[in-house]
Design a protein around this motif. Structure first.
Motif, PDB file in Angstrom:
ATOM      1  N   LEU A  35       0.828  -1.205   0.000  1.00  0.00           N
ATOM      2  CA  LEU A  35       0.000   0.000   0.000  1.00  0.00           C
ATOM      3  C   LEU A  35       0.856   1.247   0.000  1.00  0.00           C
ATOM      4  O   LEU A  35       0.666   2.185  -0.779  1.00  0.00           O
ATOM      5  CB  LEU A  35      -0.922  -0.032   1.222  1.00  0.00           C
ATOM      6  CG  LEU A  35      -1.863   1.160   1.414  1.00  0.00           C
ATOM      7  CD1 LEU A  35      -2.873   1.223   0.263  1.00  0.00           C
ATOM      8  CD2 LEU A  35      -2.606   1.069   2.748  1.00  0.00           C
ATOM      9  N   ARG A  48      -6.751   3.466  -0.793  1.00  0.00           N
ATOM     10  CA  ARG A  48      -7.191   2.841   0.457  1.00  0.00           C
ATOM     11  C   ARG A  48      -7.052   1.320   0.403  1.00  0.00           C
ATOM     12  O   ARG A  48      -7.003   0.718  -0.677  1.00  0.00           O
ATOM     13  CB  ARG A  48      -8.652   3.186   0.744  1.00  0.00           C
ATOM     14  CG  ARG A  48      -8.922   4.649   0.909  1.00  0.00           C
ATOM     15  CD  ARG A  48      -8.642   5.102   2.334  1.00  0.00           C
ATOM     16  NE  ARG A  48      -8.766   6.546   2.405  1.00  0.00           N
ATOM     17  CZ  ARG A  48      -7.712   7.389   2.419  1.00  0.00           C
ATOM     18  NH1 ARG A  48      -6.490   6.917   2.370  1.00  0.00           N
ATOM     19  NH2 ARG A  48      -7.911   8.687   2.495  1.00  0.00           N
ATOM     20  N   THR A  49      -7.091   0.711   1.551  1.00  0.00           N
ATOM     21  CA  THR A  49      -6.916  -0.732   1.671  1.00  0.00           C
ATOM     22  C   THR A  49      -7.875  -1.512   0.785  1.00  0.00           C
ATOM     23  O   THR A  49      -7.503  -2.455   0.080  1.00  0.00           O
ATOM     24  CB  THR A  49      -7.143  -1.176   3.133  1.00  0.00           C
ATOM     25  OG1 THR A  49      -6.576  -0.176   3.971  1.00  0.00           O
ATOM     26  CG2 THR A  49      -6.518  -2.511   3.401  1.00  0.00           C
ATOM     27  N   GLY A  50      -9.171  -1.125   0.846  1.00  0.00           N
ATOM     28  CA  GLY A  50     -10.185  -1.866   0.096  1.00  0.00           C
ATOM     29  C   GLY A  50      -9.872  -1.911  -1.382  1.00  0.00           C
ATOM     30  O   GLY A  50      -9.958  -2.970  -2.024  1.00  0.00           O
ATOM     31  N   THR A  51      -9.482  -0.772  -1.943  1.00  0.00           N
ATOM     32  CA  THR A  51      -9.199  -0.702  -3.371  1.00  0.00           C
ATOM     33  C   THR A  51      -8.052  -1.630  -3.736  1.00  0.00           C
ATOM     34  O   THR A  51      -8.110  -2.396  -4.702  1.00  0.00           O
ATOM     35  CB  THR A  51      -8.827   0.752  -3.745  1.00  0.00           C
ATOM     36  OG1 THR A  51      -9.683   1.634  -3.032  1.00  0.00           O
ATOM     37  CG2 THR A  51      -8.963   0.984  -5.221  1.00  0.00           C
ATOM     38  N   TYR A  53      -6.847  -4.222  -2.037  1.00  0.00           N
ATOM     39  CA  TYR A  53      -7.123  -5.660  -1.846  1.00  0.00           C
ATOM     40  C   TYR A  53      -8.094  -6.213  -2.873  1.00  0.00           C
ATOM     41  O   TYR A  53      -8.040  -7.391  -3.235  1.00  0.00           O
ATOM     42  CB  TYR A  53      -7.602  -5.932  -0.422  1.00  0.00           C
ATOM     43  CG  TYR A  53      -6.443  -6.232   0.493  1.00  0.00           C
ATOM     44  CD1 TYR A  53      -5.937  -7.536   0.577  1.00  0.00           C
ATOM     45  CD2 TYR A  53      -5.819  -5.228   1.227  1.00  0.00           C
ATOM     46  CE1 TYR A  53      -4.853  -7.811   1.385  1.00  0.00           C
ATOM     47  CE2 TYR A  53      -4.739  -5.503   2.033  1.00  0.00           C
ATOM     48  CZ  TYR A  53      -4.256  -6.798   2.106  1.00  0.00           C
ATOM     49  OH  TYR A  53      -3.178  -7.068   2.894  1.00  0.00           O
ATOM     50  N   ALA A  54      -9.019  -5.342  -3.375  1.00  0.00           N
ATOM     51  CA  ALA A  54      -9.914  -5.805  -4.432  1.00  0.00           C
ATOM     52  C   ALA A  54      -9.084  -6.160  -5.658  1.00  0.00           C
ATOM     53  O   ALA A  54      -9.284  -7.223  -6.283  1.00  0.00           O
ATOM     54  CB  ALA A  54     -10.939  -4.730  -4.757  1.00  0.00           C
TER      55      ALA A  54
ATOM     56  N   TRP B  28     -17.336  -8.952   2.106  1.00  0.00           N
ATOM     57  CA  TRP B  28     -16.637  -9.456   0.916  1.00  0.00           C
ATOM     58  C   TRP B  28     -17.006 -10.901   0.632  1.00  0.00           C
ATOM     59  O   TRP B  28     -17.390 -11.631   1.545  1.00  0.00           O
ATOM     60  CB  TRP B  28     -15.111  -9.348   1.114  1.00  0.00           C
ATOM     61  CG  TRP B  28     -14.596  -7.946   0.978  1.00  0.00           C
ATOM     62  CD1 TRP B  28     -15.137  -6.843   1.510  1.00  0.00           C
ATOM     63  CD2 TRP B  28     -13.431  -7.540   0.266  1.00  0.00           C
ATOM     64  NE1 TRP B  28     -14.407  -5.730   1.186  1.00  0.00           N
ATOM     65  CE2 TRP B  28     -13.337  -6.140   0.414  1.00  0.00           C
ATOM     66  CE3 TRP B  28     -12.458  -8.209  -0.488  1.00  0.00           C
ATOM     67  CZ2 TRP B  28     -12.307  -5.403  -0.167  1.00  0.00           C
ATOM     68  CZ3 TRP B  28     -11.443  -7.472  -1.054  1.00  0.00           C
ATOM     69  CH2 TRP B  28     -11.369  -6.083  -0.908  1.00  0.00           C
ATOM     70  N   MET B  40      -5.762  -8.129   5.363  1.00  0.00           N
ATOM     71  CA  MET B  40      -6.413  -6.881   4.977  1.00  0.00           C
ATOM     72  C   MET B  40      -6.688  -6.033   6.205  1.00  0.00           C
ATOM     73  O   MET B  40      -6.405  -4.831   6.233  1.00  0.00           O
ATOM     74  CB  MET B  40      -7.733  -7.221   4.278  1.00  0.00           C
ATOM     75  CG  MET B  40      -8.161  -6.169   3.288  1.00  0.00           C
ATOM     76  SD  MET B  40      -9.725  -6.511   2.484  1.00  0.00           S
ATOM     77  CE  MET B  40      -9.895  -8.242   2.441  1.00  0.00           C
ATOM     78  N   ALA B  44      -5.120  -2.400   7.062  1.00  0.00           N
ATOM     79  CA  ALA B  44      -5.943  -1.225   7.297  1.00  0.00           C
ATOM     80  C   ALA B  44      -5.641  -0.616   8.650  1.00  0.00           C
ATOM     81  O   ALA B  44      -5.539   0.613   8.794  1.00  0.00           O
ATOM     82  CB  ALA B  44      -7.415  -1.610   7.190  1.00  0.00           C
ATOM     83  N   ARG B  61     -10.526   9.325   8.604  1.00  0.00           N
ATOM     84  CA  ARG B  61      -9.735   8.346   7.882  1.00  0.00           C
ATOM     85  C   ARG B  61     -10.352   6.946   7.989  1.00  0.00           C
ATOM     86  O   ARG B  61     -10.402   6.199   7.018  1.00  0.00           O
ATOM     87  CB  ARG B  61      -8.319   8.346   8.469  1.00  0.00           C
ATOM     88  CG  ARG B  61      -7.340   7.477   7.713  1.00  0.00           C
ATOM     89  CD  ARG B  61      -7.214   7.963   6.273  1.00  0.00           C
ATOM     90  NE  ARG B  61      -6.246   7.181   5.552  1.00  0.00           N
ATOM     91  CZ  ARG B  61      -4.929   7.442   5.574  1.00  0.00           C
ATOM     92  NH1 ARG B  61      -4.466   8.477   6.233  1.00  0.00           N
ATOM     93  NH2 ARG B  61      -4.095   6.675   4.898  1.00  0.00           N
ATOM     94  N   ALA B  64     -13.219   6.735   5.661  1.00  0.00           N
ATOM     95  CA  ALA B  64     -12.751   6.593   4.282  1.00  0.00           C
ATOM     96  C   ALA B  64     -12.334   5.148   4.014  1.00  0.00           C
ATOM     97  O   ALA B  64     -12.676   4.556   2.985  1.00  0.00           O
ATOM     98  CB  ALA B  64     -11.587   7.532   4.019  1.00  0.00           C
ATOM     99  N   GLU B  65     -11.605   4.546   4.980  1.00  0.00           N
ATOM    100  CA  GLU B  65     -11.192   3.151   4.844  1.00  0.00           C
ATOM    101  C   GLU B  65     -12.413   2.246   4.705  1.00  0.00           C
ATOM    102  O   GLU B  65     -12.471   1.372   3.846  1.00  0.00           O
ATOM    103  CB  GLU B  65     -10.375   2.719   6.077  1.00  0.00           C
ATOM    104  CG  GLU B  65      -8.946   3.214   6.078  1.00  0.00           C
ATOM    105  CD  GLU B  65      -8.080   2.476   5.062  1.00  0.00           C
ATOM    106  OE1 GLU B  65      -8.521   1.434   4.542  1.00  0.00           O
ATOM    107  OE2 GLU B  65      -6.971   2.965   4.774  1.00  0.00           O
ATOM    108  N   SER B  68     -14.160   2.557   1.431  1.00  0.00           N
ATOM    109  CA  SER B  68     -13.387   1.926   0.365  1.00  0.00           C
ATOM    110  C   SER B  68     -13.548   0.411   0.406  1.00  0.00           C
ATOM    111  O   SER B  68     -13.748  -0.243  -0.625  1.00  0.00           O
ATOM    112  CB  SER B  68     -11.918   2.326   0.504  1.00  0.00           C
ATOM    113  OG  SER B  68     -11.074   1.265   0.132  1.00  0.00           O
ATOM    114  N   LEU B  69     -13.511  -0.148   1.605  1.00  0.00           N
ATOM    115  CA  LEU B  69     -13.682  -1.596   1.746  1.00  0.00           C
ATOM    116  C   LEU B  69     -15.069  -2.034   1.255  1.00  0.00           C
ATOM    117  O   LEU B  69     -15.214  -3.030   0.541  1.00  0.00           O
ATOM    118  CB  LEU B  69     -13.507  -2.016   3.210  1.00  0.00           C
ATOM    119  CG  LEU B  69     -12.064  -2.112   3.696  1.00  0.00           C
ATOM    120  CD1 LEU B  69     -12.020  -2.326   5.201  1.00  0.00           C
ATOM    121  CD2 LEU B  69     -11.356  -3.266   2.994  1.00  0.00           C
ATOM    122  N   ALA B  72     -15.372  -1.728  -2.569  1.00  0.00           N
ATOM    123  CA  ALA B  72     -14.647  -2.801  -3.232  1.00  0.00           C
ATOM    124  C   ALA B  72     -15.394  -4.122  -3.105  1.00  0.00           C
ATOM    125  O   ALA B  72     -15.468  -4.908  -4.051  1.00  0.00           O
ATOM    126  CB  ALA B  72     -13.253  -2.916  -2.644  1.00  0.00           C
TER     127      ALA B  72
END
Lengths: 117, 907
Positions: A35, A48-51, A53-54, B28, B40, B44, B61, B64-65, B68-69, B72
């Motif tokens: 990252l 970000r992490t999600g992006t 890891y996807a 997920w 993951m 994070a 923050r 935002a994380e 995003s998770l 995704a």
């Protein structure tokens, strides 16, 4: 029984996927390390992490990236998995690079890069 | 990089962050979560720790994380679903080809399933459509659920009598719950002249608001009230207006739209056509309430409702010619129950107020119109629904069993496919395609079958089910039946495959169903079939028994016709009418082939009802009202012409046809037993309230009892008086002749025309036709139920055969083993036959016991039906055993002819 795909079937890559492959080419990295490097390399501080890891999940599904077992693994934190590029991943990255190079070549031929270059 | 110091300082905040992130990761797809979830989360959290900001910055923050998770995760699901969809959506054509090939390879299985579906779904859907049309079909009236019929009822539910017109007037005056009360007399015969000739029509007399209360607007013209439409003439009195039925408009008026406003002559008086009704209009009355509803012309009452009197001025006779059907429309906001309560209350008050109001213990009762008009068919409807439900059940069970048995046989195939890498989803898809194709074929055939059956049903349906004309198998019924079957098949097939797929290796040798399960299925099939076949056989037998009922007369060779002396200004007195009838009788007797001729006021079984109180010897006139007999005016030749046996004394003489010096009556056996229990009634005296006064008449003869109202009911006692004594204008003739009607009737017409061309001749029918019309509804019902029995037997036989033969095929290896160790082919065959027979006998015994239970439990319903006659039971047993033997013999003998090695390999 799933047939593994040819490298040519997997290009073009997304910008992020290509970057992940490039980042992992030289070093096996865990998620957080990846990252941070990606943020530096792309200048996208808001990555970000999600992006990540996807994209990483997709690359693993397509067998371009795999978990690194051995050397780097298990030293600091057992929750950390290290990732590395597979041979297929390298081949795909090379193909993608060639594709981009061709595109760049075409852009040059059309004088797109003269002004800025 | 990590800052343990801060972790220690803010453990709660850290924990919250971990919890929130975990929650987001939980969204997920599982495979990714299991692989990368932990790292993951660690990533994070590390990233969050690295943030160098105050609490607000850190919370921003974290948000935002999380987002995003989540984003995704959603994207990932979307990609997966679209991939799955692409996989499922491609390759159908190939699957279909494979499926069709596989179905072609087992033609017996495919044909059986398609046939069973066609029988089951087609039969059920057509019957549901038919029943639906009778009870819930479109009504010709506006807001039909607010309409009630008002009757005088006698104790039980089914005896309703028409209401006297003055009572209807009082009801209209007093009711607060009914917005409108309309009256319609039963239809009578009459003549209409539109230009030249007089044509015979059936006329109903109604109050002017009749069509308004029903909420019916004529297709042409404005209807009964208001100015006569068209012509623009001044408003006319409603009493001079008539409305035509669609049929009579088409036949007598050649569909002329200009007929509205035209003057025609109806029974000699001038009236104006105010409207023509639509083709779907009908008056829905119960066929057994004594009010004929088959009108061609609706005329308006010429006197106010409250003034309608019998010809002789009496008002209180319930069976007389001033009664009819009363239709009420319940006010909005008032429930039908409230209205019914009010109507009963008014009836009770009338009974108090009017001395001698009722001749028996009658009540005034309002009933929902549609229900009342169809209640005679309710029993049939119920048994049809039960029958079709059972048929569908047997059909579904059959198909399910066949499919499961086949899935069991194909276990190897599925297991091999799974082993070479076919995914479970893929396998299910192949099987589903195969069965969907089967179902599609089956449903297509069922649609054809339903259309054909519907046609047959509508054509066979007797007039009392006329509500069902034009019925169509209703879509929902069809869809429901089809869906039910489809679900059963698919779930069985999918279940079988899933079980095999879950253990690719273990599936190869396992069976689809345990032996106990299979035997249970065979047994329940057997029991159901025994029950149904028995029911069908019993009902068919009783339908035949109804045909054997003796109506009390000899219907064959008796031709009947009606005539009416309603020629304006002619035949005013009873004597003149009697004279004409005498002349006509003589004329007809002179025709070739005539054995006997007689006339009667109302033919038996023709729907008319004419009853009278009478007095037994020693009774006071007050007690007379408790006695009630069918009353018939007849001429001397009537009994001989109709073939009614004379039991005692004599019939009327020709002299009594013209001479009224002496009051004489003929009674039937039933009345004779009341008049003179144990002795001869001849010579006894009976009191009759004739012509408004009490008359004493002498019994001169006793004849056998005739079923006047209905073939199914014995009916009440009857008394006959000479026509001359109550010379009505409308009569029916009975002619006993060896000539065929088509030869005889033209001669008859000629003879009548010679006497008086203005007197109409109509309703020419043989007595046999009246009897058949009586039998028709019951025969129809029984035939339907019997047909269900036969269809179900077919379905059950097919299923039984499939089951038993697959059970035996499954044991082919067994057979091989026995052959290998030296058993002879015939020994093998016999042992399997014994096996099948054992199953069959147990099933028969259980089914028989259950059937007997049903018969005993529903004993009242089977009233008069010979349920324990040995015939149906033996037939059923024989049929079932034949199927069982056939199903066991064929595969066993096939297997016994095999080479032992081959047979052993069959597993």
């Amino acid at each position: 029984m799933e047939r593994s795909k040819e490298p040519s079937e997997l290009v073009p890559l997304t910008d992020l996927a290509f970057n992940i492959l490039l980042t992992l080419k030289d070093a096996e990295l865990h998620g957080y390390g990846l990252l941070k490097q990606l943020r530096e390399r792309t200048g996208r501080a808001k990555l970000r992490t999600g992006t990540v890891y996807a994209a990483l999940a997709r690359l693993q599904d397509e067998k371009l990236v795999e978990e690194a077992t051995g050397a780097g693994a298990s030293d600091e934190d057992e929750r950390r998995r290290y990732y590395r590029v597979t041979t297929l991943g390298l081949a795909v990255a090379r193909l993608e690079a060639q594709r981009l190079a061709e595109l760049l070549g075409m852009a040059r031929e059309k004088d797109l890069l003269r002004d800025s270059g | 990089m990590s800052r343990p110091g801060r972790l220690d300082e803010e453990p709660t905040a850290h924990r919250t962050a971990r919890w929130a992130l975990r929650l987001c990761i939980a969204m997920w797809p599982r495979s990714v979560r299991e692989r990368d979830g932990a790292t993951m989360l660690a990533t994070a959290l590390a990233d969050l720790d690295a943030v160098d900001a105050g609490p607000v910055g850190r919370i921003a923050r974290l948000l935002a994380e999380c987002s995003s998770l989540l984003r995704a995760g959603v994207m990932m699901w979307a990609v997966r679903l679209s991939t799955l969809w692409r996989e499922l959506a491609t390759g159908w054509a190939g699957d279909l080809r494979v499926s069709l090939r596989s179905l072609r390879r087992s033609p017996v299985f495919s044909a059986t399933v398609v046939l069973t579906l066609a029988i089951g779904i087609g039969g059920t859907a057509s019957v549901l459509g038919f029943v639906h049309e009778i009870f819930r079909g479109p009504s010709p009236y506006a807001v039909p659920e607010r309409l009630v019929l008002v009757w005088n009822t006698l104790g039980d539910d089914l005896t309703r009598m028409p209401v006297a017109a003055p009572d209807a007037a009082l009801l209209r005056e007093r009711s607060r719950t009914l917005a409108g009360v309309a009256f319609m007399s039963g239809t009578v015969d009459g003549g209409i002249e539109a230009g030249g000739d007089a044509d015979h029509v059936r006329i109903a007399t109604v109050t002017p608001d009749f069509f308004d209360v029903l909420g019916v607007t004529p297709a042409l013209g404005g209807g009964l009230v208001g100015p006569a439409a068209n012509g623009g003439t001044s408003p006319r009195d409603a009493a001079d207006q008539i409305v035509l039925s669609d049929a009579i408009w088409r036949t007598l008026f050649a569909s002329d739209p200009a007929v509205v406003g035209r003057s025609v002559r109806l029974d000699g008086r001038s009236v104006v056509v105010a409207g023509v009704l639509g083709g779907d209009f009908r008056v829905e009355l119960p066929p057994d309430a004594g009010v004929a509803a088959d009108a061609d012309v609706w005329a308006v009452l010429t006197t106010p409702l409250s003034e309608v009197r019998r010809t002789d001025g009496r008002r209180l006779d319930q069976d007389s010619d001033n009664t009819g059907a009363v239709v009420g429309r319940v006010r909005p906001g008032v429930s039908l129950e409230e209205a019914a309560r009010e109507v009963s209350g008014i009836g009770a008050v009338l009974q108090e107020e009017i001395p001698g109001y009722a001749l028996a213990d009658v009540r005034l009762e309002a009933r929902p119109m549609r229900r009342d008009a169809t209640i005679h068919a309710a029993g049939l409807g119920r048994s049809l629904l039960t029958g079709s439900a059972l048929l569908l059940l047997v059909a579904s069970l059959n198909v399910a069993v066949l499919v499961a048995a086949r899935a069991g046989r194909r276990r190897n195939e599925y297991a091999i496919r799974a082993a070479v890498g076919a995914g479970r989803a893929r396998l299910v898809r192949v099987v589903a395609t195969e069965h969907a194709a089967l179902i599609a074929f089956g449903v297509g055939c069922a649609a054809l079958a339903a259309t054909g059956l519907m046609d047959v049903l509508t054509r066979l349906a007797p007039a009392s089910f006329s509500g069902a004309t034009g019925a169509s198998w209703s879509g929902p019924a069809f869809a429901g039946a089809g869906a039910l079957t489809a679900i059963v098949i698919l779930s069985v097939a999918a279940g079988a495959v899933l079980r095999s797929g879950s253990e690719p290796g273990g599936g190869v040798r396992r069976r689809a169903l345990g032996t106990a399960g299979r035997r249970g299925l065979v047994l329940s099939q057997l029991v159901l079939s025994v029950l149904l076949v028995l029911g069908g056989a019993v009902l068919l037998k009783s339908a035949r028994a109804l045909g054997d009922v003796q109506p009390g007369f000899r219907a064959e060779s008796a031709i009947t016709f009606s005539t009416s002396l309603r020629v304006p200004g002619r035949y005013p007195s009873p004597a003149s009418r009697a004279a004409f009838m005498q002349e006509l009788t003589e004329g007809v007797r002179g025709l070739p082939g005539v054995v006997a001729v007689g006339l009667v006021g109302e033919l038996p079984l023709a729907g008319g009802r004419w009853t009278q109180p009478y007095g037994l010897p020693g009774q006071s006139e007050d007690e007379w009202v408790d006695n009630r007999a069918d009353f018939r005016v007849v001429t001397s030749g009537y009994f001989e012409a109709l073939g009614v046996r004379l039991v005692d004394g004599r019939a009327f003489t020709a002299d009594e046809d013209v001479n009224e010096d002496r009051r004489v009556v003929v009674v039937d056996e039933k009345l004779a037993r009341r008049v003179a229990p144990g002795g001869s009634a001849v010579g006894a005296r009976i009191g009759l309230p004739l012509d408004g006064s009490a008359v004493i008449a002498e019994v001169v003869g006793v004849v056998e009892h005739v079923r006047h109202d209905a073939l199914a009911f014995d009916g009440r006692e009857a008394l006959y008086v000479p026509y001359r004594q109550e010379a009505s204008r409308d009569v029916a003739f009975v002619v006993r002749t060896d000539r065929r009607p088509e030869v005889f009737v033209p001669l008859l017409r000629e003879r009548l025309r010679a006497l008086d061309p203005q007197v109409p001749l109509y309703d020419v029918r043989t007595m046999t036709e009246y009897v058949d019309a009586q039998i028709a509804p019951t025969r129809f019902a029984f035939t339907l139920v019997g047909a269900f029995g036969v269809l179900t037997l077919l379905a059950a036989a097919v299923g039984l055969y499939g089951l038993i033969s697959s059970e035996i095929t499954r044991r082919t290896a067994d057979i091989g083993l026995r052959l290998a160790i030296g058993a002879s082919a015939s020994e093998v065959r016999l042992s399997f036959l014994r096996y099948g027979l054992r199953l069959g006998l147990v099933g028969l015994a259980a089914g028989g016991l259950m059937a007997a239970g049903v018969v005993i439990a529903f004993a009242p319903w089977f009233r008069g039906v010979p349920v324990f006659a040995p015939g149906p039971w033996m037939t059923t047993a024989t049929l079932v055993l034949l199927v069982v033997v056939g199903a066991s013999w064929a595969p066993a003998s096939r297997a016994s002819r095999l080479d032992p090695v081959e047979a052993l390999r069959a597993e």
